[in-house]
Design an enzyme around this catalytic site. Sequence first.
Site, PDB file in Angstrom:
ATOM      1  N   MET A  19      -5.877  -3.984   2.280  1.00 50.46           N
ATOM      2  CA  MET A  19      -6.402  -4.920   1.422  1.00 50.46           C
ATOM      3  C   MET A  19      -6.315  -6.367   1.991  1.00 50.46           C
ATOM      4  O   MET A  19      -6.373  -7.347   1.284  1.00 50.46           O
ATOM      5  CB  MET A  19      -5.921  -4.766   0.139  1.00 50.46           C
ATOM      6  CG  MET A  19      -6.140  -3.359  -0.421  1.00 50.46           C
ATOM      7  SD  MET A  19      -6.253  -3.111  -2.169  1.00 50.46           S
ATOM      8  CE  MET A  19      -4.785  -3.612  -2.801  1.00 50.46           C
ATOM      9  N   GLY A  20      -6.115  -6.678   3.354  1.00 51.92           N
ATOM     10  CA  GLY A  20      -5.762  -7.989   3.834  1.00 51.92           C
ATOM     11  C   GLY A  20      -4.551  -8.672   3.448  1.00 51.92           C
ATOM     12  O   GLY A  20      -3.552  -7.866   3.178  1.00 51.92           O
ATOM     13  N   HIS A  77       1.583  -4.545   8.438  1.00 57.30           N
ATOM     14  CA  HIS A  77       0.274  -3.988   8.931  1.00 57.30           C
ATOM     15  C   HIS A  77       0.168  -4.209  10.527  1.00 57.30           C
ATOM     16  O   HIS A  77      -0.523  -3.286  11.015  1.00 57.30           O
ATOM     17  CB  HIS A  77      -0.836  -5.091   8.546  1.00 57.30           C
ATOM     18  CG  HIS A  77      -0.867  -4.931   6.937  1.00 57.30           C
ATOM     19  ND1 HIS A  77      -0.537  -5.973   6.064  1.00 57.30           N
ATOM     20  CD2 HIS A  77      -1.433  -4.011   5.951  1.00 57.30           C
ATOM     21  CE1 HIS A  77      -0.759  -5.933   5.023  1.00 57.30           C
ATOM     22  NE2 HIS A  77      -1.171  -4.559   4.727  1.00 57.30           N
ATOM     23  N   LYS A 133       4.894   4.588   5.619  1.00 62.74           N
ATOM     24  CA  LYS A 133       5.881   5.453   4.977  1.00 62.74           C
ATOM     25  C   LYS A 133       6.345   4.778   3.503  1.00 62.74           C
ATOM     26  O   LYS A 133       6.893   5.373   2.704  1.00 62.74           O
ATOM     27  CB  LYS A 133       6.875   5.958   5.850  1.00 62.74           C
ATOM     28  CG  LYS A 133       6.521   7.161   6.710  1.00 62.74           C
ATOM     29  CD  LYS A 133       7.753   7.337   7.416  1.00 62.74           C
ATOM     30  CE  LYS A 133       7.600   8.487   8.715  1.00 62.74           C
ATOM     31  NZ  LYS A 133       8.960   8.994   9.250  1.00 62.74           N
ATOM     32  N   LYS A 134       6.210   3.530   3.672  1.00 59.76           N
ATOM     33  CA  LYS A 134       6.797   2.518   2.451  1.00 59.76           C
ATOM     34  C   LYS A 134       6.015   3.049   1.202  1.00 59.76           C
ATOM     35  O   LYS A 134       6.658   3.197   0.204  1.00 59.76           O
ATOM     36  CB  LYS A 134       6.467   1.236   2.789  1.00 59.76           C
ATOM     37  CG  LYS A 134       6.828   0.286   1.774  1.00 59.76           C
ATOM     38  CD  LYS A 134       7.876  -1.049   2.198  1.00 59.76           C
ATOM     39  CE  LYS A 134       8.296  -1.817   0.964  1.00 59.76           C
ATOM     40  NZ  LYS A 134       7.018  -2.490   0.230  1.00 59.76           N
ATOM     41  N   SER A 191       4.747  -7.937   1.022  1.00 63.29           N
ATOM     42  CA  SER A 191       3.962  -9.263   0.696  1.00 63.29           C
ATOM     43  C   SER A 191       4.590  -9.916  -0.331  1.00 63.29           C
ATOM     44  O   SER A 191       4.551 -11.113  -0.489  1.00 63.29           O
ATOM     45  CB  SER A 191       2.450  -9.057   0.792  1.00 63.29           C
ATOM     46  OG  SER A 191       2.027  -7.723   0.270  1.00 63.29           O
TER      47      SER A 191
HETATM   48  O1  PAF Z   1      -2.291   0.403   0.929  1.00 63.53           O
HETATM   49  C1  PAF Z   1      -3.173  -0.311   0.723  1.00 63.53           C
HETATM   50  O2  PAF Z   1      -3.225  -1.596   0.951  1.00 63.53           O
HETATM   51  C2  PAF Z   1      -4.468   0.319  -0.228  1.00 63.53           C
HETATM   52  O3  PAF Z   1      -3.855   1.036  -1.025  1.00 63.53           O
HETATM   53  C3  PAF Z   1      -5.374   1.011   0.827  1.00 63.53           C
HETATM   54  C4  PAF Z   1      -4.986   2.305   1.283  1.00 63.53           C
HETATM   55  C5  PAF Z   1      -5.868   0.290   1.789  1.00 63.53           C
HETATM   56  C6  PAF Z   1      -6.562   1.566  -0.022  1.00 63.53           C
HETATM   57  O4  PAF Z   1      -7.343   0.326  -0.708  1.00 63.53           O
END
Ligand code: PAF
Length: 273
Positions: free
Chosen positions: A27-28, A34, A145-146, A183
């Site tokens: 989701m950015g 990430h 896994k978090k 975040s």
């Molecule tokens: O973990 C996330 O960031 C969201 O739940 C995902 C997997 C991108 C789905 O919107």
Amino acid sequence: MKIVKSIEELISYRKSVTSKVGFVPTMGALHNGHLSLIKQARIQNDIVILSIFVNPTQFLPNEDFNSYPRKEEADIKIATLAGVDVVFAPDVNEMYSLQEPKVIAPRDIAYILEGKKRPGHFDGVLSVLMKLFHIVKPHNAYFGKKDAQQLFLVQNMVDTYFLPINIVPCDIIRDADGLALSSRNIYLDSKQRAKALSLSVALKNGSQAIMKGEREVVKIEKIMREALKEVEVDYVTVLSRDFKFVEHISIKETLLLIAAYVDNVRLIDNLWI
Ligand code: PAF
């Protein structure tokens, strides 16, 4: 690096790719957690596709969909440096129409723990992933896994619908002091951060008790709670890895999970035994 906004364009690009595709859905507001998913995807695939989509259907009406951090410019720089090949960043209107079926996550798992106060959250997560998986058609898809409950439900959906996708669980990334990356950590001042460390300490104490032979869930949870006196516990749970509540654990099949508030910042952490 290619930036794609339209589903049609992504589908047409995907048709042109015959080599192995790795997918990192996000989701950015990208952070090191990430980055570790991207890194693993980079190693295991020829092409890495990253999606950035703040998915409205996984937010409840009272939640922070509108204020959720949107940092597309910075994310695109990070993705470029990390070696992503394609960023897929569709608009909401592109992804959803007014009437459509959704994926319903199994209630017994989706309405406990993270789903207890967020009924319907996991339906939204699975519904958007079903769409993304069909658009991206990845060979491998990477999840942290978090978010253990999300990971379990995604694997369950992939199995249930026979999706030909390998779900790759990625380890929790921690700062040197043990705090799991999130975040939300930026909201913590130094005193709150010190309190937040009690989550990883509680997990360590729980796992040490297991290593010393403790198998009784109530006792393990009590040991964990003792380390959590300075935070407001939402849940402390010892479960089997298939999210079944048990009285006694079997070693190697166990998950220790914590959600707690440090003042008003909600943090989660877990440990896979
Ligand atoms: O973990 C996330 O960031 C969201 O739940 C995902 C997997 C991108 C789905 O919107």
